[in-house]
Design a protein around this motif. Structure first.
Motif, PDB file in Angstrom:
ATOM      1  N   THR A   1       0.638  -1.113  -0.030  1.00 16.81           N
ATOM      2  CA  THR A   1      -0.165  -0.175   0.160  1.00 16.81           C
ATOM      3  C   THR A   1       1.128   1.175  -0.359  1.00 16.81           C
ATOM      4  O   THR A   1       0.779   2.428  -0.354  1.00 16.81           O
ATOM      5  N   THR A   2       1.619   1.218   0.848  1.00 16.30           N
ATOM      6  CA  THR A   2       3.152   2.382   1.171  1.00 16.30           C
ATOM      7  C   THR A   2       3.566   2.470  -0.515  1.00 16.30           C
ATOM      8  O   THR A   2       3.989   3.902  -1.063  1.00 16.30           O
ATOM      9  N   ASN A   3       4.135   1.356  -0.975  1.00 17.17           N
ATOM     10  CA  ASN A   3       4.583   2.000  -2.322  1.00 17.17           C
ATOM     11  C   ASN A   3       3.741   2.182  -3.397  1.00 17.17           C
ATOM     12  O   ASN A   3       4.138   2.813  -4.211  1.00 17.17           O
ATOM     13  N   ALA A   4       2.493   1.745  -3.658  1.00 16.94           N
ATOM     14  CA  ALA A   4       1.474   2.372  -4.375  1.00 16.94           C
ATOM     15  C   ALA A   4       1.564   3.610  -4.151  1.00 16.94           C
ATOM     16  O   ALA A   4       1.249   4.916  -5.447  1.00 16.94           O
ATOM     17  N   PHE A   5       0.927   3.774  -3.041  1.00 17.16           N
ATOM     18  CA  PHE A   5       0.418   5.420  -2.913  1.00 17.16           C
ATOM     19  C   PHE A   5       2.433   6.428  -2.874  1.00 17.16           C
ATOM     20  O   PHE A   5       2.187   7.301  -3.715  1.00 17.16           O
ATOM     21  N   ASP A   6       3.316   6.405  -2.721  1.00 16.00           N
ATOM     22  CA  ASP A   6       4.887   6.929  -3.026  1.00 16.00           C
ATOM     23  C   ASP A   6       4.072   6.900  -4.444  1.00 16.00           C
ATOM     24  O   ASP A   6       4.391   7.447  -5.244  1.00 16.00           O
ATOM     25  N   LYS A   7       3.723   5.931  -5.080  1.00 13.69           N
ATOM     26  CA  LYS A   7       4.167   5.894  -7.342  1.00 13.69           C
ATOM     27  C   LYS A   7       3.162   6.601  -7.302  1.00 13.69           C
ATOM     28  O   LYS A   7       3.023   7.735  -8.642  1.00 13.69           O
ATOM     29  N   VAL A   8       1.655   6.333  -6.848  1.00 15.50           N
ATOM     30  CA  VAL A   8       0.797   7.458  -6.870  1.00 15.50           C
ATOM     31  C   VAL A   8       0.839   8.898  -6.328  1.00 15.50           C
ATOM     32  O   VAL A   8       1.301   9.577  -8.684  1.00 15.50           O
TER      33      VAL A   8
END
Length: 366
Positions: free
Chosen positions: A290-297
């Motif tokens: 989740t944190t990785n997806a947030f960082d990418k977005v």
């Protein structure tokens, strides 16, 4: 500047321009796929690590640990298979980008030289426009195209993932990125004009130094070179004082904003590792995913703020080239005198100067 490369010139040049753009798109599709695959890998890998810790304290710890070692080794082999193609694709793509940039610069130089009238006095800063700004423009376009393509493909992949994990996080990432962009535009509003003026100084300095090297007695007469440039140095100091103060203000904002962005996804999600409600509880792998997806977005939406200073330099270069093109076209139509000033408000006396300060984008890692 676009037409000279993509629509005019030799057929081979135009074919190379479009093929290079296609190669850009293909490379960034590959990079987006790799990010998507690694995001899934992160979830599986960290869930396996968490399970290893839990099983390691069970009734048969040695057997459980052996199974988990085998599972971790399998994940690491899968990681190697995922990233191995990148070891060849990324260097080849970099080589293609460099060749593409050089071809664009050569096309611009050929177009400008074809419109150069040697029978008339040169335009102000013409040598720097043809020699240096064409290179800076081509490299800037390559960087902008790369950033936009990477952000677009990354956003297309990770925004649905983040929305599926937690719809509120997608909205928070969008709001934080767009809010940061609005502040960046306000804080850095004067940087383009100041950078254009700085380029005028550098162009005049280069011209005078070449003349000094070629024919010092004619340029200086009996004057000492240090005395000749003393007044120019005072004007230079005033210009760079304004430039550095604006850079310092923007750097302060950019660093504060970047460090807040590092902590934000963990502050929003990490507590769910210990949630009492099973509906809110997340495993370690899910938190990392989740944190990785947030960082990418967030990074994709925040691409303008992250590259604002590089974009400012490119915009100032583009403005100077557009002024140069208009002056060339007007001269061919006999609408302007022999000498034309191309800047917004150039100082009267150019002088040597150090390069503008460089700014490193904040590291979005924890």
């Amino acid at each position: 500047m676009l037409a000279e490369f993509f629509l005019r010139g030799p057929r081979l040049q135009r074919a190379g321009a479009w093929l290079g753009l296609l190669a850009f798109v293909a490379h960034h599709v590959f990079k987006a796929y790799l990010k998507w695959a690694l995001n899934d890998w992160y979830a599986d890998f960290y869930d396996t690590m968490q399970l290893s810790v839990e099983r390691g304290s069970g009734p048969e710890p040695q057997l459980a640990l052996a199974e988990q070692r085998a599972a971790v080794a399998a994940h690491l082999r899968a990681f190697a298979v995922l990233v191995a193609p990148a070891c060849a694709v990324h260097p080849l793509a970099t080589l293609a980008r460099q060749a593409w940039c050089f071809c664009w610069r050569r096309a611009l130089m050929a177009a400008y030289l074809a419109r150069w009238d040697p029978a008339r006095a040169p335009l102000e800063g013409a040598a720097q426009r043809v020699h240096e700004d064409t290179q800076r423009f081509a490299v800037g376009v390559q960087g902008a195209v790369s950033d936009v393509l990477e952000s677009a493909f990354t956003l297309a992949i990770f925004l649905p993932i983040l929305h599926g994990l937690d719809p509120s996080l997608a909205a928070i990432a969008a709001a934080a990125a767009l809010g940061g962009l609005a502040v960046s535009l306000g804080v850095g509003a004067r940087l383009v004009t100041l950078e254009v003026q700085n380029q005028v100084i550098e162009a005049g300095l280069r011209r005078d130094l070449v003349l000094l090297e070629a024919d010092a007695p004619h340029l200086l007469g009996a004057a000492d070179p240090s005395a000749f440039f003393r007044a120019h140095l005072r004007g230079l100091a005033r210009n760079y004082r304004r430039l550095y103060l604006n850079f310092a203000l923007f750097n302060t904002w950019l660093q504060s904003y970047g460090q807040a962005a590092v902590v934000l996804p963990y502050a929003l999600v990490a507590w769910r590792l210990f949630a009492a409600d099973d509906a809110q509880l997340l495993t370690l792998g899910a938190v990392v995913q989740t944190t990785n997806a947030f960082d990418k977005v967030f990074g994709s939406l925040n691409v303008v703020s992250d590259n604002f200073l590089a974009l400012t330099e490119w915009r100032s270069c583009r403005r100077r080239l557009l002024q140069f093109e208009r002056a060339l076209d007007a001269r061919r139509a006999h609408l302007v005198p022999a000498h034309v000033e191309l800047s917004d408000a150039p100082p009267a006396d150019p002088a040597p100067a150090p390069p503008p300060p460089s700014v490193e984008a904040p590291d979005h890692k924890l």
